[in-house]
Scaffold this motif. Sequence first.
Motif, PDB file in Angstrom:
ATOM      1  N   GLU A 103       0.982  -1.562  -0.023  1.00 55.25           N
ATOM      2  CA  GLU A 103       0.305   0.246  -0.125  1.00 55.25           C
ATOM      3  C   GLU A 103       0.964   1.632   0.071  1.00 55.25           C
ATOM      4  OE1 GLU A 103      -3.259   2.631   2.678  1.00 55.25           O
ATOM      5  OE2 GLU A 103      -2.053   0.227   3.025  1.00 55.25           O
ATOM      6  N   ILE A 104       0.175   2.096  -0.820  1.00 51.84           N
ATOM      7  CA  ILE A 104       1.216   3.279  -1.131  1.00 51.84           C
ATOM      8  C   ILE A 104       0.734   4.873  -1.148  1.00 51.84           C
ATOM      9  CG2 ILE A 104       3.076   4.832  -2.309  1.00 51.84           C
ATOM     10  CD1 ILE A 104       3.778   1.951  -3.828  1.00 51.84           C
ATOM     11  N   LYS A 105       1.368   5.322   0.447  1.00 47.63           N
ATOM     12  CA  LYS A 105      -0.332   6.350   0.348  1.00 47.63           C
ATOM     13  C   LYS A 105       0.477   7.661  -0.556  1.00 47.63           C
ATOM     14  CE  LYS A 105      -1.611   5.570   4.996  1.00 47.63           C
ATOM     15  NZ  LYS A 105      -2.790   5.296   5.127  1.00 47.63           N
ATOM     16  N   PRO A 106      -0.870   7.970  -0.703  1.00 45.36           N
ATOM     17  CA  PRO A 106      -0.580   9.606  -1.645  1.00 45.36           C
ATOM     18  C   PRO A 106       0.288   9.922  -1.786  1.00 45.36           C
ATOM     19  CG  PRO A 106      -2.978   9.459  -0.994  1.00 45.36           C
ATOM     20  CD  PRO A 106      -1.831   8.163   0.150  1.00 45.36           C
ATOM     21  N   GLN A 107       0.434  10.813  -0.020  1.00 42.07           N
ATOM     22  CA  GLN A 107       1.707  11.935  -0.178  1.00 42.07           C
ATOM     23  C   GLN A 107       2.603  11.245  -0.160  1.00 42.07           C
ATOM     24  OE1 GLN A 107      -0.451  10.568   2.354  1.00 42.07           O
ATOM     25  NE2 GLN A 107      -1.375  12.660   3.417  1.00 42.07           N
ATOM     26  N   ALA A 108       3.124   9.829  -0.074  1.00 43.01           N
ATOM     27  CA  ALA A 108       4.440   9.472  -0.910  1.00 43.01           C
ATOM     28  C   ALA A 108       4.836   9.132  -2.138  1.00 43.01           C
ATOM     29  CB  ALA A 108       3.924   7.955  -0.046  1.00 43.01           C
ATOM     30  N   ARG A 109       3.280   8.782  -3.036  1.00 40.72           N
ATOM     31  CA  ARG A 109       3.251   8.870  -4.622  1.00 40.72           C
ATOM     32  C   ARG A 109       3.797  10.947  -4.722  1.00 40.72           C
ATOM     33  NH1 ARG A 109       0.828   4.988  -7.241  1.00 40.72           N
ATOM     34  NH2 ARG A 109       0.102   2.770  -6.045  1.00 40.72           N
ATOM     35  N   VAL A 110       3.040  11.369  -4.644  1.00 36.45           N
ATOM     36  CA  VAL A 110       3.424  12.660  -4.430  1.00 36.45           C
ATOM     37  C   VAL A 110       4.889  12.966  -4.840  1.00 36.45           C
ATOM     38  CG1 VAL A 110       3.302  15.038  -4.796  1.00 36.45           C
ATOM     39  CG2 VAL A 110       1.743  13.479  -4.599  1.00 36.45           C
ATOM     40  N   LEU A 111       5.639  12.684  -3.976  1.00 37.25           N
ATOM     41  CA  LEU A 111       7.123  13.087  -3.164  1.00 37.25           C
ATOM     42  C   LEU A 111       8.100  11.792  -4.370  1.00 37.25           C
ATOM     43  CD1 LEU A 111       9.178  14.104  -2.045  1.00 37.25           C
ATOM     44  CD2 LEU A 111       8.984  12.805   0.336  1.00 37.25           C
ATOM     45  N   ALA A 112       7.658  11.001  -4.696  1.00 38.83           N
ATOM     46  CA  ALA A 112       8.287  10.068  -5.657  1.00 38.83           C
ATOM     47  C   ALA A 112       8.252  10.284  -6.701  1.00 38.83           C
ATOM     48  CB  ALA A 112       7.919   8.710  -4.990  1.00 38.83           C
ATOM     49  N   ALA A 113       6.945  10.681  -7.158  1.00 38.40           N
ATOM     50  CA  ALA A 113       6.703  10.630  -8.828  1.00 38.40           C
ATOM     51  C   ALA A 113       8.018  12.494  -8.083  1.00 38.40           C
ATOM     52  CB  ALA A 113       5.574  12.104  -8.940  1.00 38.40           C
ATOM     53  N   ASP A 114       8.541  13.650  -7.399  1.00 34.37           N
ATOM     54  CA  ASP A 114       8.606  14.749  -7.831  1.00 34.37           C
ATOM     55  C   ASP A 114      10.173  15.008  -8.458  1.00 34.37           C
ATOM     56  OD1 ASP A 114       8.980  17.721  -7.323  1.00 34.37           O
ATOM     57  OD2 ASP A 114      10.363  16.529  -6.001  1.00 34.37           O
ATOM     58  N   ARG A 115      10.347  12.846  -6.985  1.00 38.47           N
ATOM     59  CA  ARG A 115      12.488  12.171  -7.571  1.00 38.47           C
ATOM     60  C   ARG A 115      12.706  11.667  -8.255  1.00 38.47           C
ATOM     61  NH1 ARG A 115      13.455  13.031  -1.541  1.00 38.47           N
ATOM     62  NH2 ARG A 115      13.257  14.842  -0.897  1.00 38.47           N
ATOM     63  N   GLY A 116      11.577  11.387  -8.675  1.00 34.24           N
ATOM     64  CA  GLY A 116      11.678  10.692 -10.583  1.00 34.24           C
ATOM     65  C   GLY A 116      11.168   9.077 -10.306  1.00 34.24           C
ATOM     66  N   ILE A 117      11.125   8.766  -9.014  1.00 33.69           N
ATOM     67  CA  ILE A 117      11.538   7.627  -8.654  1.00 33.69           C
ATOM     68  C   ILE A 117       9.530   6.711  -8.844  1.00 33.69           C
ATOM     69  CG2 ILE A 117      10.777   6.030  -6.858  1.00 33.69           C
ATOM     70  CD1 ILE A 117      12.866   8.459  -4.861  1.00 33.69           C
ATOM     71  N   ALA A 118       9.835   5.561  -9.580  1.00 34.98           N
ATOM     72  CA  ALA A 118       8.618   4.684  -9.687  1.00 34.98           C
ATOM     73  C   ALA A 118       7.426   4.728  -8.326  1.00 34.98           C
ATOM     74  CB  ALA A 118       8.667   4.229 -10.903  1.00 34.98           C
ATOM     75  N   CYS A 119       6.144   4.456  -8.639  1.00 38.91           N
ATOM     76  CA  CYS A 119       5.770   2.899  -7.567  1.00 38.91           C
ATOM     77  C   CYS A 119       5.576   2.023  -8.203  1.00 38.91           C
ATOM     78  CB  CYS A 119       5.011   4.498  -6.889  1.00 38.91           C
ATOM     79  SG  CYS A 119       5.516   5.955  -6.084  1.00 38.91           S
ATOM     80  N   VAL A 120       5.637   0.749  -7.149  1.00 40.75           N
ATOM     81  CA  VAL A 120       5.171  -0.134  -7.918  1.00 40.75           C
ATOM     82  C   VAL A 120       3.842  -0.864  -6.661  1.00 40.75           C
ATOM     83  CG1 VAL A 120       5.447  -2.936  -7.876  1.00 40.75           C
ATOM     84  CG2 VAL A 120       6.186  -0.644  -9.319  1.00 40.75           C
TER      85      VAL A 120
END
Length: 219
Positions: free
Chosen positions: A184-201
């Motif tokens: 499970e990935i929290k919305p805030q973590a998705r936003v930060l990951a996208a800003d850092r160029g990190i993909a979420c799975v």
Amino acid sequence: MRLVIARCSVDYAGRLSAHLPSATRLILVKADGSVSIHADDRAYKPLNWMSPPCTLKEAEGSWTVVNKAGEKLIITLEEVLHDSSHELGVDPGLIKDGVEAHLQELLADRMEVLGTGWSLVRREYPTAIGPVDILCRDAAGATVAVEIKRRGEIDGVEQLTRYLELLNRDPLLAPVRGVFAAQEIKPQARVLAADRGIACVVLDYDGLRGIDDDKLKLF
């Protein structure tokens, strides 16, 4: 680690500029050379910081921290209330719970779920601040670091960011990109990951164990 509690003001000079007016704050100087300034709130997040490698020059009433890009963090000390140094030794790193450890093992055995042609380099790949869960290569041969959590939150993205900073200093690995994987990935973590160029799975634990045929969902 050096702990300094002082009334100080802080100025950052780099791509942007920022100013912290005079207040009592905690200054952390870690063995890796990093310097961070903290208030008595915001949990783990500093008000300002300089990541390693950087150099600290102390003068009467001020510190100047400079990184390899020439950016500066200037700390003007008005009153030092506490100054102490402590040897913490080598940290053993985070011990994962059973589910996270099993997720890592399962994903390492099924790299194809991240993409066709992906291959494992090593589990628990060592860095100076602890091991990254999985180091692998995509179909094009590019290096990818994967951090696995049962529940993906902002601190996990920050952890992977620190690993990537270190891994990208190795010319045999760079460039290294990141994948943040969790059930499970929290919305805030998705936003930060996208800003850092990190993909979420998003990981399907039962699917990885072969209980059903669901695939990982890549966002």
